[in-house]
Design an enzyme around this catalytic site. Sequence first.
Site, PDB file in Angstrom:
ATOM      1  CB  CYS A 104      -0.963  -0.031   1.182  1.00  0.00           C
ATOM      2  SG  CYS A 104      -2.322   1.169   1.028  1.00  0.00           S
ATOM      3  CG  HIS A 230      -3.652  -3.588   3.115  1.00  0.00           C
ATOM      4  ND1 HIS A 230      -2.667  -3.117   3.971  1.00  0.00           N
ATOM      5  CD2 HIS A 230      -4.238  -2.489   2.585  1.00  0.00           C
ATOM      6  CE1 HIS A 230      -2.675  -1.787   3.958  1.00  0.00           C
ATOM      7  NE2 HIS A 230      -3.621  -1.389   3.123  1.00  0.00           N
ATOM      8  CD  GLU A 232      -1.336  -6.062   5.388  1.00  0.00           C
ATOM      9  OE1 GLU A 232      -1.438  -4.857   5.657  1.00  0.00           O
ATOM     10  OE2 GLU A 232      -1.004  -6.485   4.249  1.00  0.00           O
TER      11      GLU A 232
END
Length: 575
Positions: A104, A230, A232
């Site tokens: 990001c 993202h 994660e």
Amino acid sequence: MSNKKSIIEERVGEKERDKVVVLDFGGQYSHLIVRRCRELGVYTELLPYDVSIEELKRGIERAEGGGKIRGIILSGSPFSVHEPGSPHCSAEIVELKIPLLGICYGAQLIAYLMGGVVKKGGKGEFGRTELFFKDSKLFEGLSENGISPYRACRKAPPVNPYRVLGDVGGAHDAGARAEPVMGQSPTINVWMSHGDVIERMEGADIIGYTDNSPIAAFRIRDKIYGVQFHPEVHHTEKGKNVLQNFLYSICGCERNWTIESFVREQIEEIKRTVGSDGRVVCGLSGGIDSSTTALLVNKAIGDRLTCIFVDNGLLRKGEQEEVLNTFENHLHLNMVFVDAKECFLNGLRGVKDAEAKRMIIGELFINIFEEEAKKLGNVDFLAQGTIYPDRIESASAGSRKSSRIKSHHNVGALPETLGLKLIEPIKELYKDEVRDVAKELGMPPQILNRHPFPGPGLAARVIGEVTDGKLRICREASRIVEEELMKSGWYDKVWQAFAVVGDDVATGVLGDARTEGRLVTIRVVESKEAMTADFVKLPYAVLESMSKRITNEVEGVTWVTYAISSKPPSTIEPC
């Protein structure tokens, strides 16, 4: 030459493991990157974004024998790269001879540092977004026969005007032609949260794009990668696969992180820290965090640990008896019980602000610990169950650019008058990791399987002033919520469940008479690490049983509602 140790050299276990480091630019998901990498078996640490390039170079060039940095990940951030005061690391980071992954804001910063164009997008991308991608080391295994295993595109993908043909990763001449990517491409759903976009980036191979982001993923020389999404967060399909590819295929990491190894190392670290005759006092609340801390310290130093259990009047129903019975009678830890109900409730009287309540509770805890520790004689250390989400939400870990969500009573500098050194053996762990550690240590099921409980206790679930009446309602209603979940088989399926009470009143009818009573809100969420959470879609029959019991059994309640907000934008606890 200074003898002062660097940030990297001071880290526990640094000599024993090669690792990946995450540079924190203030994003609330920074810690999740660390968490996911650890789940994949690679020891990962969070460092501030402005850690010196010299320290990183020393970590990268460390001789064989452990502690070598194998890769660097740049986190997200609430800032724009062009914003005055936005966090920037050294521009030399892109010249390091080590794999680099920007996520990001991190991807935008790499582009910015390498002369790319980052601009405010025509519209932001927030939430689930379809990513069109092409095969690369980073996306290896995400598609089958070039088509996503999740879906085949039902429409032509958007034109990507910035896919440059020529020497990938090399210098492109001015005449290099751009070819739009059309037709059927492999896709996955990813989680986006950004307003700026990378509009142009010379010398990069564009390996992913979306309707609104022409460069949603790129690579340079098979060493530097950036993704606008993202990986994660759980909402990104195969996000773990993306991180796994970076860790193993690109960085060449080895699997070196397990809960078993963590337990062994922490026990040895506590022994080294406390020494052969040091004594420790532990603030034990009965929650999973402080309980795990107590067991770890006890494993390391035995009866040189004394646990102080404070009943602050903000506990769950029956919690005092359960905690004392478990730790004193079954686990045989040294226990000191303090009845401080009156002290805490007096301190909270008239206080409505949630942050002020947390600060008061934290200060009272410290004062009581100081007083009780002095009674014990020569005590050297205070053990606390601080965990990683506590530190992140208090903006006390990683970047100084982090935004504080709320204070935690066991986070922050202790007053010098306390005279005790601090031990926080689980401060780098996430909630689910703490449970794994507790299980490894043999934690009794009645503690291990309990839902998380906030440090400020029921004060975090009483909106506005904490009063005896509101505490009674909150305590009794929460117990009914738990009992109904247990009865229906839902208790172990959810992360956390409780009741909330505030100052709102609503009209009700008891018998034939009109009356007014409190409005109680039921909160039930599912989560994995407490930093994101979704409300649980409980069967109506279960909710109906909860509502009937609360209005019938808890005096002073007329209405029951159900909270259906997720985190973010909400927090799990209301205060």
